[in-house]
Write a protein that holds these residues in place. Structure first.
Motif, PDB file in Angstrom:
ATOM      1  N   LEU A 132       6.131   9.878  12.558  1.00  0.00           N
ATOM      2  CA  LEU A 132       5.171   9.542  13.604  1.00  0.00           C
ATOM      3  C   LEU A 132       4.649   8.120  13.407  1.00  0.00           C
ATOM      4  CD1 LEU A 132       3.418  10.223  16.046  1.00  0.00           C
ATOM      5  CD2 LEU A 132       1.796  11.319  14.468  1.00  0.00           C
ATOM      6  N   ALA A 133       4.311   7.760  12.183  1.00  0.00           N
ATOM      7  CA  ALA A 133       3.828   6.404  11.913  1.00  0.00           C
ATOM      8  C   ALA A 133       4.878   5.374  12.307  1.00  0.00           C
ATOM      9  CB  ALA A 133       3.458   6.260  10.439  1.00  0.00           C
ATOM     10  N   ALA A 134       6.142   5.649  12.026  1.00  0.00           N
ATOM     11  CA  ALA A 134       7.212   4.709  12.370  1.00  0.00           C
ATOM     12  C   ALA A 134       7.340   4.550  13.889  1.00  0.00           C
ATOM     13  CB  ALA A 134       8.535   5.167  11.758  1.00  0.00           C
ATOM     14  N   PHE A 135       7.143   5.636  14.641  1.00  0.00           N
ATOM     15  CA  PHE A 135       7.181   5.537  16.105  1.00  0.00           C
ATOM     16  C   PHE A 135       6.044   4.674  16.639  1.00  0.00           C
ATOM     17  CE2 PHE A 135       9.974   9.337  17.023  1.00  0.00           C
ATOM     18  CZ  PHE A 135      10.852   8.646  17.830  1.00  0.00           C
ATOM     19  N   LEU A 136       4.930   4.659  15.938  1.00  0.00           N
ATOM     20  CA  LEU A 136       3.752   3.933  16.396  1.00  0.00           C
ATOM     21  C   LEU A 136       3.737   2.463  15.991  1.00  0.00           C
ATOM     22  CD1 LEU A 136       1.061   6.678  15.673  1.00  0.00           C
ATOM     23  CD2 LEU A 136       2.082   6.072  17.885  1.00  0.00           C
ATOM     24  N   LEU A 137       4.701   2.039  15.182  1.00  0.00           N
ATOM     25  CA  LEU A 137       4.749   0.643  14.733  1.00  0.00           C
ATOM     26  C   LEU A 137       4.851  -0.318  15.903  1.00  0.00           C
ATOM     27  CD1 LEU A 137       7.298   0.573  11.763  1.00  0.00           C
ATOM     28  CD2 LEU A 137       4.837   0.185  11.634  1.00  0.00           C
ATOM     29  N   SER A 138       4.310  -1.496  15.703  1.00  0.00           N
ATOM     30  CA  SER A 138       4.511  -2.588  16.650  1.00  0.00           C
ATOM     31  C   SER A 138       5.998  -2.901  16.728  1.00  0.00           C
ATOM     32  CB  SER A 138       3.753  -3.822  16.148  1.00  0.00           C
ATOM     33  OG  SER A 138       4.281  -4.998  16.698  1.00  0.00           O
TER      34      SER A 138
ATOM     35  N   HIS B 110       0.860  -1.179   0.000  1.00  0.00           N
ATOM     36  CA  HIS B 110       0.000   0.000   0.000  1.00  0.00           C
ATOM     37  C   HIS B 110       0.898   1.230   0.000  1.00  0.00           C
ATOM     38  CE1 HIS B 110      -3.780  -2.127   1.081  1.00  0.00           C
ATOM     39  NE2 HIS B 110      -2.895  -3.024   1.522  1.00  0.00           N
ATOM     40  N   VAL B 111       0.623   2.138  -0.886  1.00  0.00           N
ATOM     41  CA  VAL B 111       1.365   3.392  -0.956  1.00  0.00           C
ATOM     42  C   VAL B 111       0.427   4.493  -0.496  1.00  0.00           C
ATOM     43  CG1 VAL B 111       2.496   5.047  -2.483  1.00  0.00           C
ATOM     44  CG2 VAL B 111       2.814   2.589  -2.853  1.00  0.00           C
ATOM     45  N   TYR B 112       0.837   5.187   0.550  1.00  0.00           N
ATOM     46  CA  TYR B 112       0.065   6.315   1.070  1.00  0.00           C
ATOM     47  C   TYR B 112       0.780   7.587   0.661  1.00  0.00           C
ATOM     48  CZ  TYR B 112      -2.796   3.141   3.734  1.00  0.00           C
ATOM     49  OH  TYR B 112      -3.673   2.150   4.084  1.00  0.00           O
ATOM     50  N   THR B 113       0.050   8.469   0.020  1.00  0.00           N
ATOM     51  CA  THR B 113       0.640   9.695  -0.476  1.00  0.00           C
ATOM     52  C   THR B 113      -0.390  10.809  -0.418  1.00  0.00           C
ATOM     53  OG1 THR B 113       1.838  10.667  -2.353  1.00  0.00           O
ATOM     54  CG2 THR B 113       0.040   9.169  -2.882  1.00  0.00           C
TER      55      THR B 113
ATOM     56  N   HIS C  87      -3.183   4.981  -2.044  1.00  0.00           N
ATOM     57  CA  HIS C  87      -4.138   5.748  -1.250  1.00  0.00           C
ATOM     58  C   HIS C  87      -3.683   7.207  -1.286  1.00  0.00           C
ATOM     59  CE1 HIS C  87      -5.491   1.895   0.495  1.00  0.00           C
ATOM     60  NE2 HIS C  87      -4.202   1.602   0.471  1.00  0.00           N
ATOM     61  N   ARG C  88      -4.511   8.060  -1.829  1.00  0.00           N
ATOM     62  CA  ARG C  88      -4.185   9.488  -1.885  1.00  0.00           C
ATOM     63  C   ARG C  88      -4.924  10.185  -0.749  1.00  0.00           C
ATOM     64  NH1 ARG C  88      -3.936   7.982  -7.264  1.00  0.00           N
ATOM     65  NH2 ARG C  88      -2.033   8.684  -8.290  1.00  0.00           N
ATOM     66  N   GLY C  89      -4.170  10.538   0.270  1.00  0.00           N
ATOM     67  CA  GLY C  89      -4.767  11.075   1.483  1.00  0.00           C
ATOM     68  C   GLY C  89      -5.148  12.537   1.399  1.00  0.00           C
ATOM     69  N   THR C  90      -6.026  12.898   2.302  1.00  0.00           N
ATOM     70  CA  THR C  90      -6.461  14.283   2.481  1.00  0.00           C
ATOM     71  C   THR C  90      -6.495  14.554   3.984  1.00  0.00           C
ATOM     72  OG1 THR C  90      -8.813  13.751   2.695  1.00  0.00           O
ATOM     73  CG2 THR C  90      -7.976  14.098   0.447  1.00  0.00           C
ATOM     74  N   GLY C  91      -6.813  15.757   4.342  1.00  0.00           N
ATOM     75  CA  GLY C  91      -6.995  16.064   5.754  1.00  0.00           C
ATOM     76  C   GLY C  91      -8.074  15.199   6.383  1.00  0.00           C
ATOM     77  N   ASP C  92      -9.089  14.846   5.605  1.00  0.00           N
ATOM     78  CA  ASP C  92     -10.182  14.016   6.116  1.00  0.00           C
ATOM     79  C   ASP C  92      -9.769  12.567   6.359  1.00  0.00           C
ATOM     80  OD1 ASP C  92     -11.907  16.194   6.014  1.00  0.00           O
ATOM     81  OD2 ASP C  92     -12.682  15.657   4.028  1.00  0.00           O
ATOM     82  N   THR C  93      -8.744  12.093   5.652  1.00  0.00           N
ATOM     83  CA  THR C  93      -8.328  10.692   5.810  1.00  0.00           C
ATOM     84  C   THR C  93      -7.083  10.541   6.673  1.00  0.00           C
ATOM     85  OG1 THR C  93      -6.911  10.696   3.833  1.00  0.00           O
ATOM     86  CG2 THR C  93      -9.254  10.148   3.514  1.00  0.00           C
ATOM     87  N   MET C  94      -6.570  11.634   7.197  1.00  0.00           N
ATOM     88  CA  MET C  94      -5.276  11.616   7.886  1.00  0.00           C
ATOM     89  C   MET C  94      -5.220  10.611   9.036  1.00  0.00           C
ATOM     90  SD  MET C  94      -3.086  14.758   9.500  1.00  0.00           S
ATOM     91  CE  MET C  94      -3.095  15.652   7.964  1.00  0.00           C
ATOM     92  N   LEU C  95      -6.199  10.584   9.905  1.00  0.00           N
ATOM     93  CA  LEU C  95      -6.163   9.662  11.041  1.00  0.00           C
ATOM     94  C   LEU C  95      -6.228   8.215  10.564  1.00  0.00           C
ATOM     95  CD1 LEU C  95      -6.032   9.167  14.048  1.00  0.00           C
ATOM     96  CD2 LEU C  95      -8.513   9.432  14.138  1.00  0.00           C
ATOM     97  N   HIS C  96      -7.109   7.942   9.625  1.00  0.00           N
ATOM     98  CA  HIS C  96      -7.200   6.589   9.065  1.00  0.00           C
ATOM     99  C   HIS C  96      -5.866   6.186   8.429  1.00  0.00           C
ATOM    100  CE1 HIS C  96      -8.657   3.095   6.898  1.00  0.00           C
ATOM    101  NE2 HIS C  96      -8.108   3.606   5.813  1.00  0.00           N
ATOM    102  N   ASP C  97      -5.269   7.083   7.673  1.00  0.00           N
ATOM    103  CA  ASP C  97      -3.999   6.793   7.006  1.00  0.00           C
ATOM    104  C   ASP C  97      -2.891   6.546   8.025  1.00  0.00           C
ATOM    105  OD1 ASP C  97      -5.377   7.195   4.637  1.00  0.00           O
ATOM    106  OD2 ASP C  97      -4.572   9.210   4.321  1.00  0.00           O
ATOM    107  N   LEU C  98      -2.850   7.336   9.085  1.00  0.00           N
ATOM    108  CA  LEU C  98      -1.839   7.151  10.119  1.00  0.00           C
ATOM    109  C   LEU C  98      -1.997   5.787  10.789  1.00  0.00           C
ATOM    110  CD1 LEU C  98       0.523   8.282  11.769  1.00  0.00           C
ATOM    111  CD2 LEU C  98      -1.174   9.305  13.301  1.00  0.00           C
ATOM    112  N   LYS C  99      -3.230   5.408  11.096  1.00  0.00           N
ATOM    113  CA  LYS C  99      -3.477   4.098  11.701  1.00  0.00           C
ATOM    114  C   LYS C  99      -3.054   2.969  10.765  1.00  0.00           C
ATOM    115  CE  LYS C  99      -7.623   3.712  13.484  1.00  0.00           C
ATOM    116  NZ  LYS C  99      -9.057   3.942  13.778  1.00  0.00           N
ATOM    117  N   ALA C 100      -3.318   3.120   9.483  1.00  0.00           N
ATOM    118  CA  ALA C 100      -2.930   2.087   8.515  1.00  0.00           C
ATOM    119  C   ALA C 100      -1.412   1.988   8.405  1.00  0.00           C
ATOM    120  CB  ALA C 100      -3.550   2.397   7.151  1.00  0.00           C
ATOM    121  N   LEU C 101      -0.735   3.118   8.337  1.00  0.00           N
ATOM    122  CA  LEU C 101       0.729   3.107   8.259  1.00  0.00           C
ATOM    123  C   LEU C 101       1.335   2.468   9.515  1.00  0.00           C
ATOM    124  CD1 LEU C 101       1.313   6.665   6.788  1.00  0.00           C
ATOM    125  CD2 LEU C 101       1.895   4.512   5.661  1.00  0.00           C
TER     126      LEU C 101
END
Length: 149
Positions: A93-99, A37-40, A63-77
């Motif tokens: 931030l996403a990398a810090f949140l990784l398992s 999945h590519v988030y951009t 996945h082409r993100g927007t301000g509306d999808t930011m939280l969802h995208d962060l959770k997915a990353l």
């Protein structure tokens, strides 16, 4: 080097670590049991970029993100097994949140990831001597988990 080339170069390097010098079937890069999945952001990733990426990895999902999808995208990353982050605060931030069982592979040293390299044992720079072993362990964990599903 544009973002697509950097991403593809990193995937190819990781694939080479898994298949060895002799090649063989890739276990990363798209297609079951792996998905890419590519988030951009909406800007900066053209239809041509997507077509070039799909030519190499047909199973990729963009996945082409927007301000509306930011939280969802962060959770997915942050729930990725393998994260290839770009140099951005959002990706950091996403990398810090990784398992702790997931891996983040950064293409080169970056101010965004200074603290990751010092404090997150699951973050590696491309070419790091321990990355191959960490990647093989990750693949084994993912395949074992998928076998139980």
């Amino acid at each position: 080097q544009n973002r697509i080339e950097a991403f593809v170069d990193t995937l190819r390097e990781l694939e080479a670590m898994l298949t060895g010098e002799g090649g063989g079937e890739s276990r990363v890069g798209g297609g079951p049991p792996w998905s890419v999945h590519v988030y951009t952001e909406r800007e900066g990733f053209s239809e041509e970029d997507e077509a070039a990426l799909r030519a190499l990895y047909p199973h990729v999902r963009v996945h082409r993100g927007t301000g509306d999808t930011m939280l969802h995208d962060l959770k997915a990353l942050a729930s990725a097994d393998l994260l290839l982050p770009s140099a951005s605060h959002f990706s950091a931030l996403a990398a810090f949140l990784l398992s702790r069982h997931a891996l983040a592979v950064i293409p080169r040293p970056s101010d965004y990831f200074v603290h990751h390299l010092a404090h997150c044992p699951n973050t590696f720079e491309r070419g790091h001597s321990g990355l191959g072993d960490a990647l093989r362990a990750l693949v084994a964990r993912v395949e074992e988990r998928r076998g139980r599903e």
